[in-house]
Structure formats: structure tokens, C-alpha cells
Design a protein around this motif. Structure first.
Motif, PDB file in Angstrom:
ATOM      1  N   GLY A 127       6.964   4.879  -0.128  1.00 36.80           N
ATOM      2  CA  GLY A 127       8.046   5.125  -1.073  1.00 36.80           C
ATOM      3  C   GLY A 127       8.001   4.271  -2.315  1.00 36.80           C
ATOM      4  N   THR A 128       7.493   3.030  -2.163  1.00 38.50           N
ATOM      5  CA  THR A 128       7.443   2.110  -3.306  1.00 38.50           C
ATOM      6  C   THR A 128       6.110   1.374  -3.404  1.00 38.50           C
ATOM      7  OG1 THR A 128       8.402   0.339  -1.964  1.00 38.50           O
ATOM      8  CG2 THR A 128       9.929   1.710  -3.223  1.00 38.50           C
ATOM      9  N   LYS A 129       5.147   1.696  -2.535  1.00 44.06           N
ATOM     10  CA  LYS A 129       3.873   0.980  -2.410  1.00 44.06           C
ATOM     11  C   LYS A 129       4.071  -0.447  -1.919  1.00 44.06           C
ATOM     12  CE  LYS A 129       0.524   3.584  -4.994  1.00 44.06           C
ATOM     13  NZ  LYS A 129      -0.700   3.517  -5.796  1.00 44.06           N
ATOM     14  N   THR A 130       5.222  -0.725  -1.373  1.00 43.75           N
ATOM     15  CA  THR A 130       5.480  -1.985  -0.691  1.00 43.75           C
ATOM     16  C   THR A 130       6.229  -1.650   0.588  1.00 43.75           C
ATOM     17  OG1 THR A 130       7.601  -2.313  -1.811  1.00 43.75           O
ATOM     18  CG2 THR A 130       5.647  -3.287  -2.853  1.00 43.75           C
ATOM     19  N   ALA A 131       6.297  -2.612   1.504  1.00 49.55           N
ATOM     20  CA  ALA A 131       7.070  -2.398   2.711  1.00 49.55           C
ATOM     21  C   ALA A 131       8.544  -2.455   2.350  1.00 49.55           C
ATOM     22  CB  ALA A 131       6.735  -3.460   3.743  1.00 49.55           C
ATOM     23  N   HIS A 376       4.119 -15.936  -2.489  1.00 43.83           N
ATOM     24  CA  HIS A 376       4.898 -14.925  -3.208  1.00 43.83           C
ATOM     25  C   HIS A 376       4.037 -13.842  -3.863  1.00 43.83           C
ATOM     26  CE1 HIS A 376       8.534 -17.319  -2.691  1.00 43.83           C
ATOM     27  NE2 HIS A 376       7.816 -18.382  -3.033  1.00 43.83           N
ATOM     28  N   ILE A 377       2.733 -13.950  -3.798  1.00 43.88           N
ATOM     29  CA  ILE A 377       1.847 -12.973  -4.446  1.00 43.88           C
ATOM     30  C   ILE A 377       0.839 -12.453  -3.426  1.00 43.88           C
ATOM     31  CG2 ILE A 377       0.192 -12.532  -6.293  1.00 43.88           C
ATOM     32  CD1 ILE A 377       1.453 -14.814  -7.851  1.00 43.88           C
ATOM     33  N   THR A 378       0.759 -11.132  -3.302  1.00 45.44           N
ATOM     34  CA  THR A 378      -0.165 -10.502  -2.351  1.00 45.44           C
ATOM     35  C   THR A 378      -1.051  -9.505  -3.086  1.00 45.44           C
ATOM     36  OG1 THR A 378       1.478 -10.696  -0.591  1.00 45.44           O
ATOM     37  CG2 THR A 378      -0.347  -9.186  -0.217  1.00 45.44           C
ATOM     38  N   PHE A 379      -2.327  -9.538  -2.749  1.00 39.93           N
ATOM     39  CA  PHE A 379      -3.282  -8.573  -3.294  1.00 39.93           C
ATOM     40  C   PHE A 379      -3.556  -7.511  -2.232  1.00 39.93           C
ATOM     41  CE2 PHE A 379      -7.758  -7.173  -3.566  1.00 39.93           C
ATOM     42  CZ  PHE A 379      -7.701  -6.497  -4.777  1.00 39.93           C
ATOM     43  N   ASN A 380      -3.483  -6.239  -2.634  1.00 39.98           N
ATOM     44  CA  ASN A 380      -3.708  -5.117  -1.719  1.00 39.98           C
ATOM     45  C   ASN A 380      -4.740  -4.169  -2.319  1.00 39.98           C
ATOM     46  OD1 ASN A 380      -1.175  -5.550   0.113  1.00 39.98           O
ATOM     47  ND2 ASN A 380      -0.408  -5.576  -1.989  1.00 39.98           N
ATOM     48  N   THR A 381      -5.613  -3.678  -1.483  1.00 41.59           N
ATOM     49  CA  THR A 381      -6.557  -2.668  -1.941  1.00 41.59           C
ATOM     50  C   THR A 381      -6.901  -1.735  -0.783  1.00 41.59           C
ATOM     51  OG1 THR A 381      -8.703  -2.272  -3.022  1.00 41.59           O
ATOM     52  CG2 THR A 381      -8.590  -4.092  -1.449  1.00 41.59           C
ATOM     53  N   SER A 382      -7.106  -0.465  -1.101  1.00 38.59           N
ATOM     54  CA  SER A 382      -7.442   0.547  -0.095  1.00 38.59           C
ATOM     55  C   SER A 382      -8.420   1.541  -0.692  1.00 38.59           C
ATOM     56  CB  SER A 382      -6.196   1.295   0.384  1.00 38.59           C
ATOM     57  OG  SER A 382      -5.259   0.411   0.956  1.00 38.59           O
ATOM     58  N   PHE A 383      -9.250   2.088   0.175  1.00 42.56           N
ATOM     59  CA  PHE A 383     -10.229   3.101  -0.251  1.00 42.56           C
ATOM     60  C   PHE A 383     -10.288   4.186   0.814  1.00 42.56           C
ATOM     61  CE2 PHE A 383     -14.535   4.838   0.117  1.00 42.56           C
ATOM     62  CZ  PHE A 383     -14.679   5.410  -1.142  1.00 42.56           C
ATOM     63  N   LEU A 384     -10.324   5.438   0.352  1.00 43.72           N
ATOM     64  CA  LEU A 384     -10.409   6.595   1.255  1.00 43.72           C
ATOM     65  C   LEU A 384     -11.505   7.523   0.780  1.00 43.72           C
ATOM     66  CD1 LEU A 384      -9.389   8.623   3.446  1.00 43.72           C
ATOM     67  CD2 LEU A 384      -7.735   9.437   1.750  1.00 43.72           C
ATOM     68  N   TYR A 432      -3.690  -3.318  -6.163  1.00 41.90           N
ATOM     69  CA  TYR A 432      -2.477  -3.749  -6.844  1.00 41.90           C
ATOM     70  C   TYR A 432      -2.029  -5.112  -6.338  1.00 41.90           C
ATOM     71  CZ  TYR A 432      -0.186  -1.722  -2.674  1.00 41.90           C
ATOM     72  OH  TYR A 432       0.191  -1.408  -1.399  1.00 41.90           O
ATOM     73  N   LEU A 433      -1.261  -5.780  -7.187  1.00 47.73           N
ATOM     74  CA  LEU A 433      -0.650  -7.051  -6.859  1.00 47.73           C
ATOM     75  C   LEU A 433       0.839  -6.837  -6.664  1.00 47.73           C
ATOM     76  CD1 LEU A 433      -2.336  -9.472  -9.440  1.00 47.73           C
ATOM     77  CD2 LEU A 433      -2.696  -9.467  -6.959  1.00 47.73           C
ATOM     78  N   SER A 434       1.375  -7.388  -5.598  1.00 50.97           N
ATOM     79  CA  SER A 434       2.823  -7.367  -5.393  1.00 50.97           C
ATOM     80  C   SER A 434       3.300  -8.814  -5.361  1.00 50.97           C
ATOM     81  CB  SER A 434       3.186  -6.640  -4.101  1.00 50.97           C
ATOM     82  OG  SER A 434       2.551  -7.232  -2.997  1.00 50.97           O
ATOM     83  N   SER A 435       4.342  -9.086  -6.105  1.00 51.97           N
ATOM     84  CA  SER A 435       4.842 -10.456  -6.191  1.00 51.97           C
ATOM     85  C   SER A 435       6.357 -10.453  -6.163  1.00 51.97           C
ATOM     86  CB  SER A 435       4.336 -11.132  -7.469  1.00 51.97           C
ATOM     87  OG  SER A 435       4.677 -10.369  -8.619  1.00 51.97           O
ATOM     88  N   ASP A 436       6.920 -11.409  -5.428  1.00 47.59           N
ATOM     89  CA  ASP A 436       8.372 -11.548  -5.402  1.00 47.59           C
ATOM     90  C   ASP A 436       8.752 -12.871  -6.059  1.00 47.59           C
ATOM     91  OD1 ASP A 436       9.090 -13.575  -2.888  1.00 47.59           O
ATOM     92  OD2 ASP A 436       7.223 -12.442  -2.588  1.00 47.59           O
TER      93      ASP A 436
END
Length: 830
Positions: A127-131, A376-384, A432-436
Motif C-alpha cells: 500500500g505504501t512500499k513500507t510496512a 532510522h534509515i533502511t535500504f530496500n531492493t528487490s528484483f523479479l 528505495y530508501l525509507s527513513s523515519d
């Protein structure tokens, strides 16, 4: 009389003695802050009994068992707690449990498996690319869990999405409409609208695969282009695979059912080392089934392994593979006499023949990495990577045969034969990077990223069609011209001489099949979208901020897409089309109370036009389809988050629809006008009211119309409800598990599914429009019985044997639903 009194007295003494031997187990459950937790599901494992805590967090059991017994406590959002109690006498036993909040939502990419074991799912990653808690996402997101699929015996997509409001089956294929907009995205599509673990993919379309490897199916309502690029305005389907668990679970399932159905499924998961840093899951599936439709069968093999590597609390790595191989026949639907009488032929009638085959292979390989750079910063990557191969031979009906005078013979279906080889591949990548962080009183969850995906149909795919009429000189012509009848070969049919077709016509009145001599067919190449070499790619950058201040959450998103497609890829006739799109997204969520969130959203979307319309012959290239969504609603949670309910109202508008220009000198010329508008109301309820009662209920009102059609036959749909879209539809399913000692292990399920009147699909000016699809109400039921590690299950569908049609195009392609049928299952868990 004395004997009766003696028996009563003897029985009473034993009952009293039995009761006196029972031990009372009393307990209290709270969180780490000392707050009582109500609605916690508590199980006395050895006795196989379940209860729930009251508002004060208390529970109790009565048991006659002795020795060390196990108490388990489970509540959504908390880790499961286990306690041992030693029963040696009949004294009251007191225990206390503390539930620790679960850290599952710390996954920013879904890598380890979902532990909820019922119809509820509290978190969505798509829904938001985050949990994110689903109730906090300002858009309608509905889901179907594997537990519900298992209880209903649902193994294919169209059966699964019956549990989602506003989603209706369109054909027999992997093909549904969402809020009045058809969701395809199959082979040959340059704008696939399906997601696999949140990544763009495509499906085989012509048939539905087994889905025993899925954890759940999510439907993101409305255009999700701001998240995933070009998307269907009605909604996007996301298939989420089963991920490894850190506890060992193994099960084998065997099924027998109507239409000679035989299935075997297996699901194994657990840790591969003592440290539980390496987890595995393996799902296997086998199917051999016939159908209520003539000549139809399905033979399938599914292999779906998954690995998760968690070297530290900062790094998670996952690998998924799904391989499916199938042998079947393509089902083009039921043909009827004339254009309106749906009952003129049996629903089993199929104009295919014994020579036909459809062989497919599909693989999907996914890798995902999530790494915390800081707290507070997480790097995420996925490949299909998706790969597909198809070999097809089919007979299908396209119209009625004609007699010597050109008059239709309505019991004789005119057929063509197609021989096709198709391959298609796609790659999808996201990083993408997600940071709070905080800025003053504002709490932010910022996501910035890049997406890339491509799709290619390489050189080597081909299709040949045999159609038309035989001429006396040995050639074939597409049409029969009465004035030139002397040039055509003729044959006798019921005392009449009629033109001989290239492919034998099918007599609907006789409904017989045979092994045909197909070597005599005269073929011609057919350059359809699914075989013409093509290459498309999409580059996207985006930014999204979820801002929280007290009870208010604001979602702001902006995405920029560059879309390129090459028709005639790697040939001398290559044509490139380049399009760009700027896609804003805005949403608000307000916590009205502890149980109620109100939300509103505005999102935009786009979809490239079909590949065949982008060439100069059609007048292309054309601007993409553009859409927007206005939606508002309420999301509520009750009974300590055990039951959720969503109500929404929406308006979707799509522009730039293509229609034939009706130019007699340029029959392929298209023009871009028209508007699709869908307005509706939806309600969804899912969860469990008590530990024994799971429920899911849906309702949708859809007013979806087409405006601005360009005269001619297409104007038949102008201002009318869109094809295969009922105005009213709804579903209900409930499962009750008995906890009474006399009925322990027994469960019952029951449900209903309603679809209102629809207009069937319309395909071009030469098609014949049948009558509206009649409404239908189906009743289903199930019974379950669990003995130790074995569960027995019986599902009964369409109990009243209602004749119904799930969709249709025209009088040659109608899609009837299955008559009364049953499915038995035996599951062994160890």
C-alpha cells in the motif's frame, strides 16, 4: 423402576466423582506495561480447547488431564506466548502471561512469513512500499488470506477474489474486472496490471494457475500508478507468496472432487540452523482434473521454494522461485443458437476439438534485500524475473456459418483454427530508501526510490490461423460473396448446399467432437500482439512522505515515469513510442477514535494504449489512458483488532479511450475520445468475532458507464453499464469451530455469493450482442473435522445447482459457471 433409579443414581455418583477430579486453571494476560489484554486467544493444547480473555485480561479452563500441560496465547500485533502448568492434583492453578508486541512490522520488505492464522491480516507492504497498518493507509486495500482460501477450497484467482468487494469474474481466463475496469495484464500486454510480491509482472492469461504457494492476495483499489507506474484505474492485484517461518511446520494435503479432480499439495517450513538465521519454505502442487465443460482438462505441476537469510537484526535477504508447468486445452466458452437464448445449448458445450492443446511453462524468480543503514534509515531492493512459454492449437467459433444465399445457419458455428508459439519475459527492479525522522511535532516516514521494468516478446513467436472459405481453385478467401457462389466449394448440410469452410464448422445441435485431419487446413500468418516482437521499458523515480501529527496522518507522493515501447523489436519495421507521466498522490487519515479511522484520497493513474493501436496504420501513436480517483471512507477495528470493517465511496474517471473511426477507406483507423466513469459504494468486513467464529462479508454497488462512444455499433454501450459489471454484488462466508468437548474438532462453514444483472462484453461491430447476463445467487458450505494431526474437509459449492454465467463476450463466447460440485480434502500436519 428400581433398575432405572439405580442407573440414575450410579450415573450421578460418577458424574460427581468426575467433576470433583477436574482442575481449574485460571490466568491473567497483560502487556509489558501491565495493561490487561482482552480478546486474547488462549489454548489448552493437550485438551484441544480454546477460550478468550475478558475485558480484565482473565481466562480459565477446566480439565481432568494430569501432568505438564501447555497454555498458548495469541493476539494480533503480539508475539505468541507459551506457558507450562503442572497438574498433579485438583487444586486451582494460577498463571500469568505477558505478551510482547511483535516486531514483524519492522520488515520494510516482506521476507519472513506472516504468523496470523486466521482470516485477518493487519499489515500491507504494497500500500505504501513500507510496512504499514492497513487502517492507516488512505486507500481501500482488501485481502484474502491462505486460511480463507483453504477453508473455501479456493485454488484459483477468480474463486479467491469473490471475497473482495467490487471484483467480478470476466471470463474463464485469469481475468477480472475491478470497480468496472477490466484487469488483464496477460501475455502480450505492454501494460501488465498484476504484482507479484509488490513487483510488476504478467500472467499467462489464457488459463488460471494453481495458487497453493500464496500467503494472501491483496487488491489495492483505484489507480496505484503513483506507487507502481502504469496501472488499472479500478485496482491492482498483488500476489504475496508464502515466506519461511522460524518455527517448523509441515503439512501434506490430498484432494478428490467433482469432475475427476485429484490434487496433492505440500507445505514445509522452518529453520535450517540452530541460530534460526537461515529459514526455508517449500510448496509443491500437483493437479489432474477434468471439467463440467466438454473436452476440458488441467494437468499442473507447481514447485515453489523460498529461502530467507537473516544474518543480523539489520539485514534480511530472501529468495523466491515459483515454477508452474501445465497441459490443458483453451476454453473459449459456450456458443448458443442465435443471439439471445442462453439456454439453447447446454452449458457444457464447447466448440473445441480433440486435436486441441495448450501447453504452458511459467517461472517467477524473486530476490529481496533489506538492510538497516542506521536505526532510522533502511535500504530496500528487490528484483523479479518472469518467463513464459506457450504452445497452442485451438478450434474456436467466431460467427455462424451461412447457406448458399448468405443467410446465417444458427445451429452451425463457423470455426477457425490457430497454431501459436509464444514466449515472453520481463524484469522488474526496485531500490528505495525509507527513513523515519521528526521535524518539530511532525513524524515522517520518507520513501525515495527508483523503479525499472521491461517486457520483451523476442523474435521466434508466431501464430498461424486457418479460417475463411474454400474456393474451387484450391485457395481460401476470408468472406463468402453470394454473387460469386460459383467459385466456392459446396457441400450438403440438411438438404442445403452451403459454402465449404477452411475449418469444419461445429454443429451445435449434434454437439459431437472428433479427431480432425488438420493437415488439410490452409494457414496464413497472423501478427497479433502476443507474437509480434516487441520491447517495452519503464524508468521511474518517486518520493513519498507519510507525515503523522497526533491523530492525523498525511500521505504525499509524486512519481515521474518514462515509458518506451518498440513495436517490431529487432526488425526492419521497428517503431518507437515514448511517453512520460507525472503522477501525484495525496491522502489523509484521521483517527476518530481508538477503533475508527476516517480517510480520503486523490490519486492519478495512466495506462499505455494497446500495442496494436500505436502504429501509424491505426493513426497512432496515441496518448495513454489517464485516470484519477477520489475516495473517502472509514476503516474500523473491533474486538481488540480481531474484526475489521471498511466502508468507502469513490469516483474513478478514465479518459482517452480509443474507438474505431468508422472510416470506410481506413478500417483500422482509430480516434481518441470517450470517458469511462465509475462511481460506487463498497463495504468489507473480515476477522473473527470469537476464537470459534471467523467471518468475511462484502457488498458493492457499482455504477460504471461509458460516455462519448463514436457512433456505430460501439454506441450500443454509450451511457450504459460497462460490460460484465453488475450494479450490485456481495458475498458472505462464516466458519464456526466447536469447542464443546463432545464436538471438539468439528467445524462448519457456510456462505453465499450474489452477482446482479450484467451486460455481456461487446467485441467489435460484427459481434452479436446476447441478452443480459442474469443475476445469480450461489450457496456454498463446508464441514471440517480435526483428529490430532489430521484434518478432514468437505466443500460443497453451488448447492442448489444454479445455472449461471460468470461473464461473456458475445453469442460465440459465453462463460457459464460450474454446476453443483464437491471437494474432499485430507490434511496431515506434522
Amino acid at each position: 423402576m428400581r433398575k432405572i433409579l439405580f442407573i440414575i443414581l450410579f450415573t450421578s455418583i460418577h458424574i460427581i466423582a468426575f467433576a470433583q477430579q477436574k482442575t481449574l486453571i485460571q490466568g491473567h494476560i497483560q502487556n509489558p506495561n501491565g495493561q490487561a489484554l482482552d480478546g486474547v486467544t488462549v489454548s489448552l493444547v493437550e485438551q484441544k480447547s480454546t477460550t478468550m480473555t475478558d475485558v480484565k485480561g482473565n481466562f480459565q479452563f477446566s480439565t481432568d488431564l494430569k501432568g505438564k500441560l501447555t497454555i498458548k496465547a495469541l493476539l494480533i500485533g503480539y508475539n505468541m506466548a507459551t506457558s507450562k502448568v503442572d497438574i498433579q492434583d485438583t487444586n486451582v492453578k494460577q498463571i500469568k502471561l505477558i505478551l510482547i508486541p511483535s516486531d514483524e512490522t519492522l520488515q520494510t520488505v516482506e521476507i519472513t512469513g506472516r504468523k496470523e492464522k486466521n482470516y485477518t491480516n493487519s499489515v500491507s507492504f504494497a500500500g505504501t512500499k513500507t510496512a504499514a497498518e492497513i487502517k492507516d493507509v488512505p486507500q481501500s486495500i482488501q485481502y484474502v488470506t491462505k486460511e480463507l482460501m483453504q477453508d473455501q477450497g479456493a485454488v484459483r484467482m477468480t474463486d479467491i477474489v469473490k471475497n473482495v468487494s467490487g471484483v467480478n469474474q470476466y471470463t474463464f481466463y485469469d481475468d477480472v474486472s475491478i470497480r468496472g475496469f477490466r484487469n488483464q495484464g496477460g501475455v502480450g500486454s505492454n501494460s501488465s496490471n498484476q504484482l507479484f510480491n509488490g513487483l510488476r509482472t504478467f500472467n499467462g492469461f489464457w488459463r488460471q494457475n494453481l495458487l497453493n504457494y500464496l500467503e494472501r492476495v491483496e487488491v489495492i483499489k483505484g489507480p496505484a500508478s503513483a506507487l507502481f507506474g502504469n496501472a488499472n484505474p479500478g485496482g491492482t492485484i498483488n500476489k504475496v507468496t508464502k515466506k519461511p517461518l522460524d518455527t517448523t511446520l509441515r503439512s501434506i494435503n490430498f484432494q478428490l472432487g467433482s469432475f475427476n479432480t485429484v490434487r496433492t499439495n505440500a507445505d514445509f517450513t522452518g529453520p535450517m540452523n540452530k541460530e534460526k538465521t537461515l529459514l526455508y519454505r517449500l510448496n509443491l502442487g500437483y493437479e489432474n482434473a477434468n471439467s463440467f465443460r466438454d473436452l476440458l482438462f488441467d494437468k499442473n505441476i507447481v514447485v515453489a521454494p523460498s529461502l530467507s537469510y537473516i544474518p543480523s537484526d539489520r539485514t534480511r535477504i530472501n529468495f523466491d522461485l515459483v515454477y508452474n508447468k501445465s497441459n490443458s486445452r483453451l476454453d473459449r466458452g459456450q456458443s448458443i443458437f442465435g443471439s439471445t437464448d442462453l439456454y439453447s445449448t447446454p452449458t457444457s458445450l464447447n466448440v473445441a476439438d480433440i486435436n486441441d492443446f495448450l501447453n504452458e511453462e511459467t517461472y517467477l524468480v524473486t530476490t529481496s534485500v533489506s538492510h538497516k543503514l542506521t536505526d532510522h534509515i533502511t535500504f530496500n531492493t528487490s528484483f523479479l524475473r518472469t518467463g513464459y512459454r506457450q504452445d497452442l492449437f485451438e478450434h474456436r467459433s467466431t460467427a455462424f456459418a451461412v447457406d448458399e444465399k448468405g443467410k446465417q445457419i444458427q445451429e452451425l458455428a463457423f470455426r477457425r483454427a490457430s497454431l501459436r508459439h509464444n514466449e515472453q519475459f520481463s524484469d522488474s527492479f526496485t531500490a528505495y530508501l525509507s527513513s523515519d525522522f521528526k521535524t518539530g511535532p511532525l513524524q515522517h516516514m520518507l520513501v525515495t526510490g527508483y523503479d525499472y521494468n521491461n517486457s520483451v516478446i523476442p523474435i521466434g513467436s508466431s501464430q498461424q490461423d486457418a479460417t475463411g472459405y474454400r474456393l474451387k481453385d484450391g485457395s481460401v478467401t476470408a468472406k463468402y460473396v453470394v454473387k460469386d457462389s460459383a467459385k466456392y466449394e459446396m457441400y450438403s448440410y440438411k438438404g442445403k448446399m452451403i459454402p465449404k469452410p477452411n475449418v469444419p464448422s461445429f454443429d451445435l445441435s449434434k454437439n459431437t467432437h472428433s479427431l480432425l485431419d488438420v493437415n488439410g487446413y490452409v494457414y496464413a500468418a497472423n501478427n497479433t500482439d502476443v507474437v509480434v516482437p516487441s520491447y517495452s521499458q519503464q524508468h521511474s523515480i518517486y518520493v513519498q512522505d507519510q507525515i503523522s501529527i497526533n491523530r492525523l496522518k498525511v500521505l504525499l507522493g509524486l512519481r515521474y515515469d518514462t515509458y518506451l515501447t518498440d513495436m517490431g523489436y529487432k526488425t526492419s519495421q521497428v517503431e518507437r513510442v515514448k511517453q512520460t507521466a507525472l503522477l501525484p498522490r495525496f491522502g489523509l487519515t484521521y483517527e476518530v477514535s481508538r477503533n475508527i479511522n476516517a480517510y480520503a484520497t486523490y490519486t492519478t493513474g495512466y495506462n499505455p494504449q494497446t500495442a496494436s493501436s500505436q502504429n501509424s496504420k491505426s493513426g497512432g501513436p496515441f496518448d495513454p489512458l489517464k485516470s484519477n480517483l477520489l475516495e473517502a471512507g472509514l476503516k474500523t477495528d473491533w474486538f481488540n483488532n480481531r474484526l475489521s470493517a471498511t466502508a468507502s465511496v469513490y469516483k474513478i474517471e478514465q479518459r482517452n479511450a480509443l474507438y474505431n473511426a468508422l472510416d470506410p477507406d481506413n478500417p483500422d483507423l482509430m480516434i481518441q475520445i470517450g470517458k469511462d466513469i465509475s462511481k460506487g459504494v463498497e463495504m468489507d468486513v473480515v476477522g473473527y468475532i470469537t476464537p470459534n467464529l471467523n467471518i468475511i462479508a462484502t457488498y458493492a454497488y457499482i455504477h460504471a458507464v461509458l460516455k462519448g462512444a463514436q457512433g456505430g455499433a460501439d454506441s450500443l454501450y454509450n451511457n450504459q453499464q460497462k460490460p460484465n459489471t453488475p450494479k450490485h454484488m456481495g458475498s458472505l462466508w462464516a466458519k464456526y469451530q466447536f469447542s464443546n468437548p463432545l464436538l471438539n474438532g468439528l467445524g462448519l462453514g457456510a456462505g453465499a455469493y450474489y452477482v446482479g444483472n450484467r451486460t455481456f462484453g461487446f467485441q467489435g461491430q460484427q459481434s452479436i450482442l446476447p441478452s443480459k447476463g442474469p443475476s445469480y445467487l450461489l450457496f456454498n458450505a463446508a464441514i471440517y473435522y480435526k483428529i490430532d494431526k489430521v484434518q478432514l474437509q468437505l466443500n460443497m459449492n453451488n448447492i442448489t445447482n444454479k445455472t449461471h454465467w460468470v461473464g461473456g463476450y458475445d453469442s460465440s463466447r459465453l462463460y457459464p459457471g460450474a454446476p453443483r460440485n464437491w471437494l474432499t480434502s485430507v490434511t496431515y500436519s506434522f
